[in-house]
Motif scaffolding. Structure first.
Motif, PDB file in Angstrom:
ATOM      1  N   ASN A  61       0.825  -1.212   0.000  1.00 56.33           N
ATOM      2  CA  ASN A  61       0.000   0.000   0.000  1.00 56.33           C
ATOM      3  C   ASN A  61       0.858   1.260   0.000  1.00 56.33           C
ATOM      4  O   ASN A  61       0.485   2.260  -0.618  1.00 56.33           O
ATOM      5  N   LEU A  62       1.974   1.228   0.691  1.00 57.76           N
ATOM      6  CA  LEU A  62       2.852   2.397   0.692  1.00 57.76           C
ATOM      7  C   LEU A  62       3.409   2.695  -0.694  1.00 57.76           C
ATOM      8  O   LEU A  62       3.513   3.841  -1.093  1.00 57.76           O
ATOM      9  N   LEU A  63       3.754   1.653  -1.423  1.00 53.11           N
ATOM     10  CA  LEU A  63       4.440   1.840  -2.697  1.00 53.11           C
ATOM     11  C   LEU A  63       3.527   1.898  -3.912  1.00 53.11           C
ATOM     12  O   LEU A  63       3.959   2.340  -4.972  1.00 53.11           O
ATOM     13  N   ASN A  64       2.294   1.481  -3.802  1.00 54.48           N
ATOM     14  CA  ASN A  64       1.459   1.361  -5.000  1.00 54.48           C
ATOM     15  C   ASN A  64       0.163   2.167  -4.962  1.00 54.48           C
ATOM     16  O   ASN A  64      -0.583   2.132  -5.931  1.00 54.48           O
ATOM     17  N   GLU A  65      -0.107   2.864  -3.902  1.00 48.21           N
ATOM     18  CA  GLU A  65      -1.355   3.618  -3.806  1.00 48.21           C
ATOM     19  C   GLU A  65      -1.115   5.110  -4.039  1.00 48.21           C
ATOM     20  O   GLU A  65      -0.018   5.619  -3.873  1.00 48.21           O
ATOM     21  N   PHE A 118      17.407   5.144   1.195  1.00 54.88           N
ATOM     22  CA  PHE A 118      18.832   5.162   0.915  1.00 54.88           C
ATOM     23  C   PHE A 118      19.063   5.333  -0.580  1.00 54.88           C
ATOM     24  O   PHE A 118      18.245   4.917  -1.394  1.00 54.88           O
ATOM     25  N   THR A 119      20.209   5.913  -0.924  1.00 55.42           N
ATOM     26  CA  THR A 119      20.627   5.926  -2.322  1.00 55.42           C
ATOM     27  C   THR A 119      21.288   4.571  -2.611  1.00 55.42           C
ATOM     28  O   THR A 119      21.476   3.753  -1.719  1.00 55.42           O
ATOM     29  N   ALA A 120      21.669   4.349  -3.858  1.00 51.39           N
ATOM     30  CA  ALA A 120      22.341   3.106  -4.220  1.00 51.39           C
ATOM     31  C   ALA A 120      23.719   3.001  -3.570  1.00 51.39           C
ATOM     32  O   ALA A 120      24.258   1.909  -3.416  1.00 51.39           O
ATOM     33  N   GLU A 121      24.274   4.132  -3.162  1.00 53.69           N
ATOM     34  CA  GLU A 121      25.587   4.162  -2.504  1.00 53.69           C
ATOM     35  C   GLU A 121      25.468   4.093  -0.991  1.00 53.69           C
ATOM     36  O   GLU A 121      26.406   4.429  -0.275  1.00 53.69           O
ATOM     37  N   ASP A 122      24.320   3.713  -0.452  1.00 53.97           N
ATOM     38  CA  ASP A 122      24.039   3.572   0.985  1.00 53.97           C
ATOM     39  C   ASP A 122      24.085   4.891   1.750  1.00 53.97           C
ATOM     40  O   ASP A 122      24.426   4.934   2.925  1.00 53.97           O
ATOM     41  N   GLU A 123      23.728   5.972   1.105  1.00 57.89           N
ATOM     42  CA  GLU A 123      23.621   7.265   1.782  1.00 57.89           C
ATOM     43  C   GLU A 123      22.184   7.422   2.269  1.00 57.89           C
ATOM     44  O   GLU A 123      21.241   7.318   1.485  1.00 57.89           O
ATOM     45  N   LEU A 124      22.010   7.673   3.554  1.00 55.84           N
ATOM     46  CA  LEU A 124      20.676   7.819   4.136  1.00 55.84           C
ATOM     47  C   LEU A 124      20.098   9.178   3.752  1.00 55.84           C
ATOM     48  O   LEU A 124      20.682  10.213   4.035  1.00 55.84           O
ATOM     49  N   LEU A 125      18.933   9.147   3.100  1.00 57.12           N
ATOM     50  CA  LEU A 125      18.276  10.391   2.688  1.00 57.12           C
ATOM     51  C   LEU A 125      17.252  10.867   3.702  1.00 57.12           C
ATOM     52  O   LEU A 125      16.941  12.050   3.762  1.00 57.12           O
ATOM     53  N   GLY A 126      16.694   9.965   4.463  1.00 57.25           N
ATOM     54  CA  GLY A 126      15.715  10.361   5.459  1.00 57.25           C
ATOM     55  C   GLY A 126      15.062   9.162   6.126  1.00 57.25           C
ATOM     56  O   GLY A 126      15.061   8.056   5.591  1.00 57.25           O
ATOM     57  N   ASN A 158      13.533  -4.783   2.208  1.00 56.03           N
ATOM     58  CA  ASN A 158      14.238  -3.808   1.377  1.00 56.03           C
ATOM     59  C   ASN A 158      13.582  -3.816   0.012  1.00 56.03           C
ATOM     60  O   ASN A 158      13.500  -4.850  -0.639  1.00 56.03           O
ATOM     61  N   LYS A 159      13.104  -2.660  -0.407  1.00 55.39           N
ATOM     62  CA  LYS A 159      12.462  -2.523  -1.712  1.00 55.39           C
ATOM     63  C   LYS A 159      13.336  -1.656  -2.599  1.00 55.39           C
ATOM     64  O   LYS A 159      13.762  -0.566  -2.199  1.00 55.39           O
ATOM     65  N   GLN A 176      13.998   0.921   2.905  1.00 53.17           N
ATOM     66  CA  GLN A 176      14.016  -0.113   3.936  1.00 53.17           C
ATOM     67  C   GLN A 176      12.797   0.096   4.832  1.00 53.17           C
ATOM     68  O   GLN A 176      12.651   1.147   5.453  1.00 53.17           O
ATOM     69  N   ILE A 177      11.941  -0.912   4.874  1.00 55.94           N
ATOM     70  CA  ILE A 177      10.706  -0.841   5.655  1.00 55.94           C
ATOM     71  C   ILE A 177      10.804  -1.852   6.790  1.00 55.94           C
ATOM     72  O   ILE A 177      10.992  -3.042   6.544  1.00 55.94           O
ATOM     73  N   THR A 178      10.685  -1.369   8.022  1.00 56.81           N
ATOM     74  CA  THR A 178      10.670  -2.246   9.187  1.00 56.81           C
ATOM     75  C   THR A 178       9.306  -2.102   9.840  1.00 56.81           C
ATOM     76  O   THR A 178       8.978  -1.061  10.390  1.00 56.81           O
TER      77      THR A 178
END
Length: 184
Positions: A61-65, A118-126, A158-159, A176-178
């Motif tokens: 629901n988070l990713l497709n709505e 995260f970006t592909a380089e493992d930088e946390l965006l938020g 991890n999506k 990353q969804i926990t």
């Protein structure tokens, strides 16, 4: 009928062969009945666990709505699943309010989540929380190796997503969804 001769305490007794076969037949029928009961009991599901499916549905629901995390183009009235605006994770308060309005479970908190982009380089965006108060309570219980009705369970996913910046450039990223839920 054939008669067998048996000796019991010095007296002669004759046992009919049909009684011996009936006795063995009774034992075989009881063994088969017990085996059938055991087989039936092993394949009956007494406990149905849908927590992992509930966590997957929450992520879906988070990713497709329309009102989820995915990019929504209002001019086309179209949702682009898996494409996330990076600016959403810059102002977390607005996104958390949006998630609470979208995923409303009423007065009964049954799910809490932490979303990290995260970006592909493992930088946390938020980092954004859904039901943050309960997430902070339940994640402690989920990390303890205590299982049962009073504990909680965490499901991490991890999506792979596409990150869209405000200027329209798109690059790969990871969401990353926990999800944490009580075991009751």
């Amino acid at each position: 009928m054939i008669k067998f001769r048996a000796f019991f305490t010095g007296r002669k007794a004759f046992i009919d062969s049909t009684w011996i076969f009936l006795f063995f037949r009774f034992i075989v029928v009881c063994a088969v009945a017990i085996a059938m009961v055991i087989l039936v009991k092993t394949y009956i599901a007494n406990d149905i666990d849908i927590q992992e499916m509930h966590a997957d549905l929450f992520a879906y629901n988070l990713l497709n709505e329309k009102d989820g995390l995915s990019y929504y183009d209002a001019s086309l009235d179209r949702v682009y699943p898996g494409i996330i605006l990076v600016s959403l994770f810059q102002d977390t308060a607005i996104l958390e309010e949006k998630l609470v309005a979208r995923m409303d479970y009423g007065d009964h908190p049954i799910i809490a989540a932490e979303l990290q982009l995260f970006t592909a380089e493992d930088e946390l965006l938020g980092t954004v929380y859904y039901n943050k108060e309960w997430y902070e309570r339940w994640i402690v219980l989920a990390r303890v190796f205590w299982e049962g009705a009073g504990s909680t369970t965490a499901y991490a996913q991890n999506k792979t997503v596409l990150l869209r910046s405000d200027d329209g450039t798109i690059k790969p990223g990871i969401l990353q969804i926990t999800v944490v839920m009580p075991n009751s």
